[in-house]
Design a protein around this motif. Structure first.
Motif, PDB file in Angstrom:
ATOM      1  N   GLY A 175      14.168  -2.374  14.167  1.00  0.00           N
ATOM      2  CA  GLY A 175      15.555  -2.798  14.092  1.00  0.00           C
ATOM      3  C   GLY A 175      16.075  -2.657  12.676  1.00  0.00           C
ATOM      4  N   ASN A 176      17.270  -3.214  12.425  1.00  0.00           N
ATOM      5  CA  ASN A 176      17.862  -3.090  11.097  1.00  0.00           C
ATOM      6  C   ASN A 176      17.082  -3.861  10.038  1.00  0.00           C
ATOM      7  OD1 ASN A 176      19.775  -1.421  12.076  1.00  0.00           O
ATOM      8  ND2 ASN A 176      21.532  -2.712  11.641  1.00  0.00           N
ATOM      9  N   VAL A 177      16.489  -5.002  10.420  1.00  0.00           N
ATOM     10  CA  VAL A 177      15.669  -5.731   9.452  1.00  0.00           C
ATOM     11  C   VAL A 177      14.438  -4.900   9.087  1.00  0.00           C
ATOM     12  CG1 VAL A 177      14.297  -7.807   9.066  1.00  0.00           C
ATOM     13  CG2 VAL A 177      16.481  -7.973  10.251  1.00  0.00           C
ATOM     14  N   GLY A 178      13.846  -4.243  10.074  1.00  0.00           N
ATOM     15  CA  GLY A 178      12.721  -3.354   9.790  1.00  0.00           C
ATOM     16  C   GLY A 178      13.093  -2.268   8.809  1.00  0.00           C
ATOM     17  N   CYS A 179      14.331  -1.772   8.898  1.00  0.00           N
ATOM     18  CA  CYS A 179      14.797  -0.746   7.957  1.00  0.00           C
ATOM     19  C   CYS A 179      14.923  -1.314   6.544  1.00  0.00           C
ATOM     20  CB  CYS A 179      16.132  -0.170   8.428  1.00  0.00           C
ATOM     21  SG  CYS A 179      15.999   0.821   9.932  1.00  0.00           S
ATOM     22  N   ASP A 180      15.390  -2.583   6.442  1.00  0.00           N
ATOM     23  CA  ASP A 180      15.427  -3.222   5.125  1.00  0.00           C
ATOM     24  C   ASP A 180      14.025  -3.346   4.545  1.00  0.00           C
ATOM     25  OD1 ASP A 180      18.135  -3.526   4.849  1.00  0.00           O
ATOM     26  OD2 ASP A 180      18.205  -5.565   5.642  1.00  0.00           O
ATOM     27  N   VAL A 181      13.059  -3.692   5.390  1.00  0.00           N
ATOM     28  CA  VAL A 181      11.671  -3.778   4.945  1.00  0.00           C
ATOM     29  C   VAL A 181      11.200  -2.415   4.438  1.00  0.00           C
ATOM     30  CG1 VAL A 181       9.297  -4.205   5.673  1.00  0.00           C
ATOM     31  CG2 VAL A 181      11.134  -5.692   6.499  1.00  0.00           C
ATOM     32  N   ALA A 182      11.553  -1.354   5.170  1.00  0.00           N
ATOM     33  CA  ALA A 182      11.147  -0.011   4.756  1.00  0.00           C
ATOM     34  C   ALA A 182      11.709   0.334   3.379  1.00  0.00           C
ATOM     35  CB  ALA A 182      11.606   1.012   5.793  1.00  0.00           C
ATOM     36  N   ALA A 183      12.976  -0.003   3.155  1.00  0.00           N
ATOM     37  CA  ALA A 183      13.588   0.301   1.855  1.00  0.00           C
ATOM     38  C   ALA A 183      12.886  -0.453   0.729  1.00  0.00           C
ATOM     39  CB  ALA A 183      15.073  -0.064   1.891  1.00  0.00           C
ATOM     40  N   GLU A 184      12.557  -1.728   0.966  1.00  0.00           N
ATOM     41  CA  GLU A 184      11.864  -2.501  -0.063  1.00  0.00           C
ATOM     42  C   GLU A 184      10.441  -1.975  -0.278  1.00  0.00           C
ATOM     43  OE1 GLU A 184      13.585  -5.879  -1.808  1.00  0.00           O
ATOM     44  OE2 GLU A 184      14.044  -3.744  -1.817  1.00  0.00           O
ATOM     45  N   ALA A 221       5.456   2.232  -1.892  1.00  0.00           N
ATOM     46  CA  ALA A 221       5.005   2.954  -0.701  1.00  0.00           C
ATOM     47  C   ALA A 221       5.429   4.417  -0.781  1.00  0.00           C
ATOM     48  CB  ALA A 221       5.589   2.317   0.548  1.00  0.00           C
ATOM     49  N   GLU A 222       4.597   5.281  -0.218  1.00  0.00           N
ATOM     50  CA  GLU A 222       4.909   6.713  -0.170  1.00  0.00           C
ATOM     51  C   GLU A 222       5.178   7.199   1.247  1.00  0.00           C
ATOM     52  OE1 GLU A 222       1.623   8.649  -2.043  1.00  0.00           O
ATOM     53  OE2 GLU A 222       2.084   7.840  -4.043  1.00  0.00           O
ATOM     54  N   GLN A 223       4.712   6.445   2.250  1.00  0.00           N
ATOM     55  CA  GLN A 223       4.908   6.836   3.636  1.00  0.00           C
ATOM     56  C   GLN A 223       5.125   5.557   4.454  1.00  0.00           C
ATOM     57  OE1 GLN A 223       1.649   8.982   5.396  1.00  0.00           O
ATOM     58  NE2 GLN A 223       2.446   8.812   7.466  1.00  0.00           N
ATOM     59  N   VAL A 224       6.290   5.464   5.113  1.00  0.00           N
ATOM     60  CA  VAL A 224       6.609   4.285   5.927  1.00  0.00           C
ATOM     61  C   VAL A 224       6.919   4.744   7.343  1.00  0.00           C
ATOM     62  CG1 VAL A 224       8.147   2.314   6.265  1.00  0.00           C
ATOM     63  CG2 VAL A 224       7.519   3.027   3.949  1.00  0.00           C
ATOM     64  N   THR A 225       6.243   4.112   8.325  1.00  0.00           N
ATOM     65  CA  THR A 225       6.455   4.437   9.739  1.00  0.00           C
ATOM     66  C   THR A 225       6.898   3.169  10.468  1.00  0.00           C
ATOM     67  OG1 THR A 225       4.670   6.075   9.627  1.00  0.00           O
ATOM     68  CG2 THR A 225       5.417   5.383  11.822  1.00  0.00           C
ATOM     69  N   LEU A 226       8.004   3.264  11.184  1.00  0.00           N
ATOM     70  CA  LEU A 226       8.475   2.148  11.999  1.00  0.00           C
ATOM     71  C   LEU A 226       8.160   2.447  13.455  1.00  0.00           C
ATOM     72  CD1 LEU A 226      10.901   2.707   9.642  1.00  0.00           C
ATOM     73  CD2 LEU A 226      11.561   0.467  10.518  1.00  0.00           C
ATOM     74  N   VAL A 227       7.491   1.518  14.151  1.00  0.00           N
ATOM     75  CA  VAL A 227       7.125   1.721  15.547  1.00  0.00           C
ATOM     76  C   VAL A 227       7.817   0.672  16.410  1.00  0.00           C
ATOM     77  CG1 VAL A 227       4.890   2.693  14.921  1.00  0.00           C
ATOM     78  CG2 VAL A 227       5.059   0.254  15.418  1.00  0.00           C
ATOM     79  N   ASP A 228       8.079   1.037  17.675  1.00  0.00           N
ATOM     80  CA  ASP A 228       8.742   0.115  18.600  1.00  0.00           C
ATOM     81  C   ASP A 228       8.335   0.458  20.015  1.00  0.00           C
ATOM     82  OD1 ASP A 228      10.567  -1.771  19.727  1.00  0.00           O
ATOM     83  OD2 ASP A 228      11.851  -1.501  17.978  1.00  0.00           O
ATOM     84  N   GLY A 268       0.804  -1.210   0.000  1.00  0.00           N
ATOM     85  CA  GLY A 268       0.000   0.000   0.000  1.00  0.00           C
ATOM     86  C   GLY A 268       0.839   1.263   0.000  1.00  0.00           C
ATOM     87  N   LYS A 269       0.176   2.413  -0.180  1.00  0.00           N
ATOM     88  CA  LYS A 269       0.891   3.694  -0.177  1.00  0.00           C
ATOM     89  C   LYS A 269       1.405   4.044   1.216  1.00  0.00           C
ATOM     90  CE  LYS A 269       0.203   4.495  -4.520  1.00  0.00           C
ATOM     91  NZ  LYS A 269       1.355   4.434  -5.468  1.00  0.00           N
ATOM     92  N   GLN A 270       0.673   3.583   2.257  1.00  0.00           N
ATOM     93  CA  GLN A 270       1.091   3.828   3.634  1.00  0.00           C
ATOM     94  C   GLN A 270       1.405   2.487   4.285  1.00  0.00           C
ATOM     95  OE1 GLN A 270      -2.672   5.854   4.398  1.00  0.00           O
ATOM     96  NE2 GLN A 270      -1.516   7.643   5.146  1.00  0.00           N
ATOM     97  N   VAL A 271       2.596   2.421   4.888  1.00  0.00           N
ATOM     98  CA  VAL A 271       3.077   1.163   5.476  1.00  0.00           C
ATOM     99  C   VAL A 271       3.508   1.425   6.916  1.00  0.00           C
ATOM    100  CG1 VAL A 271       4.823  -0.673   5.358  1.00  0.00           C
ATOM    101  CG2 VAL A 271       3.827   0.264   3.249  1.00  0.00           C
ATOM    102  N   VAL A 272       3.119   0.519   7.815  1.00  0.00           N
ATOM    103  CA  VAL A 272       3.605   0.560   9.193  1.00  0.00           C
ATOM    104  C   VAL A 272       4.386  -0.725   9.458  1.00  0.00           C
ATOM    105  CG1 VAL A 272       2.958   0.479  11.633  1.00  0.00           C
ATOM    106  CG2 VAL A 272       1.788   2.047  10.091  1.00  0.00           C
ATOM    107  N   ILE A 273       5.553  -0.572  10.071  1.00  0.00           N
ATOM    108  CA  ILE A 273       6.401  -1.721  10.398  1.00  0.00           C
ATOM    109  C   ILE A 273       6.518  -1.805  11.915  1.00  0.00           C
ATOM    110  CG2 ILE A 273       8.677  -2.769  10.133  1.00  0.00           C
ATOM    111  CD1 ILE A 273       8.934  -1.054   7.538  1.00  0.00           C
ATOM    112  N   ILE A 274       6.106  -2.912  12.491  1.00  0.00           N
ATOM    113  CA  ILE A 274       6.216  -3.138  13.939  1.00  0.00           C
ATOM    114  C   ILE A 274       7.591  -3.738  14.211  1.00  0.00           C
ATOM    115  CG2 ILE A 274       5.243  -4.315  15.941  1.00  0.00           C
ATOM    116  CD1 ILE A 274       2.589  -4.513  14.370  1.00  0.00           C
ATOM    117  N   GLY A 275       8.444  -2.990  14.886  1.00  0.00           N
ATOM    118  CA  GLY A 275       9.821  -3.424  15.132  1.00  0.00           C
ATOM    119  C   GLY A 275      10.791  -2.580  14.347  1.00  0.00           C
TER     120      GLY A 275
END
Length: 786
Positions: free
Chosen positions: A541-550, A556-563, A532-539
């Motif tokens: 860490g560095n793997v979460g950052c790889d997910v954000a890049a992909e 995706a146009e907006q990615v938020t990582l929460v912890d 989707g255009k908006q993505v939320v990643i739970i966690g």
């Protein structure tokens, strides 16, 4: 026990029936968790000895204690341990502490820092009686420290032997007497800084009162901000920075104490009237050693009369780059060979440590070597990634002749490939059994090709397969019965299957959440997941950052990582995610996931069409024989192994994430360790694990180096900048500066390290002035007791 993300484990102090568990059982739970993770949250319920003997400098551990705390918090605390108590604590906080940082945000009762030898104890309130008693101090280490925001109880600093106490007098329990009754009795060392009113009953035969000297004040004002940050009271810094409000109690020296009772007198009179009379006209060694020479030692002596002598400690200590590298690559040797124009030898040496210097060391590794490089104190670190990428086209080292031995390697990820690589170098056949259709594990399956160049990776895999003793079997699924057959057919079996089962959390809507591992694997396939255009990643860490890049790559146009805590992401992965526009939010607890997005525990909606969870993965081991023990921690099972990787089954070893989660370089290091142990056992030779201590930065003399304005971009430039920590640079400075010409360079037989010389000191000429140690840029010369 629960695990919020890859690096945080929560250990409860009550069982499933809400009953308090014993201190012994709680300690065992904490130790088990600390073996698998370096950050723990302890929900204690009055348990004692929390933090006992946990952590090392090589593997630090961070404990946050959130419940009622029993006695002896941080007892025998070790260097590398950080223990934070969110509330108050009972008796004997920091008892026998030998290096831990212990923070109590509330009050503490009696015996704080009793018999402490090193480390820091920081109290955010007041303490009871007998604080800082019987501390010890080894002059080779930092002095133990105790910081108290409020006041202390009676008999404070009794028999203090070197500890430093800081009593701030803020919101004290006893505002009329912040030092308690009769402090410093029997004190023979150390220093007490205090601010506030006292009853003036300190022991005047053991301590003397004065205003802070310039050096006292510089130390206090330099360390005060860190203490206030630790107890979460930084707003007090301005109030506590008024020098006139502070006073200091210093220990009275033995010489000063002798004059108190005997009055001023010449040393000769003291010797005749007191010293000689005390031993019946002789001295304490007369009966034991009547022939001992008792004449006065001259001002400048050589030979046996010196107090210390210089020792050429070449390569006795490890440089930070080698020490912190999970594979322990001797980067200083690589750079020395490059400086000497022996580039091919440098490349061969590197490939004897790792099969992936370009793809792992040069691209995806967070490079702990660079982060800890001593050169950073001058200008900027050596760029080891440049050196790694230079080796991508180099052929593998020539292997030893084949011997009649073979090893089965289950798993073709970085750990298993490292095992095969090092076995093949020593002439041992390694057969890899991999379930996937390609080698590489998560390196090939999940890391975006934008970060790990596909061309470089395939080039290094091609080099890996050039060894005739490496045989690869792809698409193989194993069972317990098949592993038993492998045990019969091979000398050893090594398990390195990694961790490929994503961890999840149970909350309403959890079925809508995509595991990060599945998302990343799909992203590198021909059929990536719809994003989707908006993505939320739970966690976060560095793997979460790889997910954000992909996710950004896939639309995706907006990615938020929460912890739930401060994000653990760092280095290249975080920089890449933030550069694309990813944002981080914490602390955030997930209450529910709906079609609209993620709802936090305070009811806030974070809009998202795609929610991905990245809190770590655990191994799946259905093929594991019953003879292999496992450790159950935080909902997962890891194989139990010793320092060599050997399991409870003598023929089976475990390497990589099946032992404990880690970086790709941790997996490569574990593979090298186990392979070298197997080689040693097959050949009947001793196994020599890496056990060098880290060289002290203070031993280096960096004044010889000038900061550089321009970045070094070639191998030769990097090699020239290396400080060669702990390894002689053959610069002749010691030989040149010695005032008595006692030091000379001598030839010797070429060693395994490629060094064919040594520097020696002539005892008959050396006067132990220490000039060699003071000038050595590499920290090689040290002054030792004779």
């Amino acid at each position: 026990m629960s695990q919020e993300n890859t690096n945080v484990i929560t250990v409860p102090g009550k069982d499933k029936d809400n009953q308090r568990i014993s201190s012994k059982v709680f300690e065992e739970e904490v130790r088990g968790a600390a073996a698998a993770c370096d950050r723990l949250i302890l929900e204690s319920f009055g348990q004692h000895n929390i933090g006992l003997r946990l952590g090392t400098k090589q593997r630090p551990v961070h404990l946050t204690v959130k419940g009622p705390v029993g006695q002896r918090l941080g007892c025998m605390g070790q260097p590398g341990a950080t223990i934070i108590c969110e509330g108050s604590a009972s008796d004997d906080v920091g008892y026998l502490n030998i290096g831990a940082d212990i923070v109590v945000k509330g009050d503490a009762t009696n015996g704080v820092c009793n018999a402490m030898a090193a480390g820091r104890v920081m109290i955010g309130g007041s303490i009871g009686a007998r604080g800082l008693t019987m501390t010890k101090w080894n002059p080779d280490y930092e002095k133990p420290e105790m910081w108290v925001l409020g006041s202390v109880g009676d008999t404070f600093a009794e028999f203090n032997c070197g500890g430093v106490g800081v009593i701030c007098g803020v919101e004290p329990r006893n505002p009329e007497n912040v030092l308690g009754y009769r402090p410093c009795v029997g004190m023979v060392g150390g220093k007490i800084f205090y601010r506030g009113q006292t009853d003036d009953t300190y022991s005047r035969t053991n301590a003397k009162l004065s205003d802070p000297t310039d050096s006292d004040w510089e130390w206090l004002i330099a360390n005060l901000p860190g203490y206030l940050e630790s107890i979460e009271r930084p707003e007090l810094l301005e109030m506590l920075s008024v020098r006139e409000e502070w006073q200091v109690l210093d220990a009275i020296t033995p010489q000063e104490r002798a004059l108190m009772f005997s009055g001023p007198m010449p040393m000769e009179e003291f010797r005749r009237r007191i010293w000689m009379q005390g031993f019946d006209g002789g001295d304490p060694l007369r009966d034991l050693a009547p022939a001992l020479e008792r004449s006065v030692i001259g001002v400048v002596e050589t030979g046996d009369m010196r107090r210390k002598k210089p020792y050429w400690a070449n390569r006795d200590s490890a440089a930070p780059c080698t020490f912190y590298c999970p594979i322990h690559i001797p980067t200083i040797d690589r750079l020395r060979l490059i400086r000497e124009g022996r580039n091919e030898e440098a490349y061969e040496m590197l490939l004897r440590y790792t099969p992936f210097p370009a793809s792992v060391c040069g691209t995806i590794c967070p490079n702990l070597c660079i982060q800890n490089c001593s050169r950073e104190k001058i200008d900027y670190s050596i760029d080891v990634s440049v050196l790694g990428r230079a080796v991508q086209r180099v052929d593998p080292p020539e292997p030893e002749p084949s011997i009649n031995a073979k090893v089965a390697v289950i798993g073709g990820g970085p750990a298993g490939m490292a095992v095969a690589w090092h076995l093949a170098q020593h002439g041992i056949r390694a057969d890899i059994f991999e379930q996937d259709k390609v080698l590489g594990g998560k390196l090939a399956q999940t890391i975006p090709w934008e970060r790990l160049s596909k061309a470089v990776w395939e080039m290094e895999v091609e080099r890996f397969l050039k060894y005739e003793n490496i045989h690869v079997n792809l698409g193989v699924s194993l069972t317990k019965e098949k592993v038993e057959e492998l045990k019969e057919q091979y000398d050893y079996v090594v398990i390195g299957v990694g961790a490929h089962l994503p961890k999840t959390l149970s909350f309403p809507g959890h079925e809508k959440v995509i595991p990060a591992l599945d998302y990343l694997k799909a992203a590198k396939s021909d059929t990536p997941m719809v994003t989707g255009k908006q993505v939320v990643i739970i966690g976060a860490g560095n793997v979460g950052c790889d997910v954000a890049a992909e996710a950004y790559r896939l639309g995706a146009e907006q990615v938020t990582l929460v912890d739930i805590q401060k994000p653990l992401a760092f280095g290249k992965e975080r920089e890449a995610a933030e550069a694309l526009g990813a944002t981080f939010q914490w602390p955030v607890m997930t209450q529910e996931v709906t079609d609209e997005g993620l709802i936090t525990n305070d009811g806030t909606l974070i809009p998202a069409q795609t929610v991905i969870i990245s809190i770590g993965d655990i191994p799946t081991l259905p093929f594991l024989p019953d003879s292999v023990e496992v450790v159950n921690v935080a909902g997962g099972s890891w194989i139990k192994s010793d320092e060599t990787g050997r399991t409870s089954d003598e023929k089976i070893f475990a390497v990589g994430d099946v032992e404990r989660p880690g970086l790709a370089t941790n997996a490569l290091g574990a593979g090298k360790r186990t392979a070298e142990f197997i080689v040693a056992e097959i050949k009947g030779e001793p196994w020599l694990p890496f056990n060098k201590r880290l060289i002290k930065y203070e031993d280096l003399t960096i004044a010889h180096y000038d900061p550089e304005r321009d970045k070094a971009i070639t191998e030769d430039q990097q090699a020239a900048r290396c400080l060669s920590c702990g390894s002689c640079r053959d610069c002749h400075l010691c030989e040149t500066i010695c005032p008595t010409n006692a030091i000379s360079r001598q030839e010797k037989k070429m060693g395994a390290d490629g060094v064919d010389y040594e520097y020696v000191s002539d005892d008959n000429k050396c006067i132990a002035c220490g000039f060699c140690a003071d000038t050595c840029p590499c920290g090689i010369w040290v002054m030792q007791p004779f």
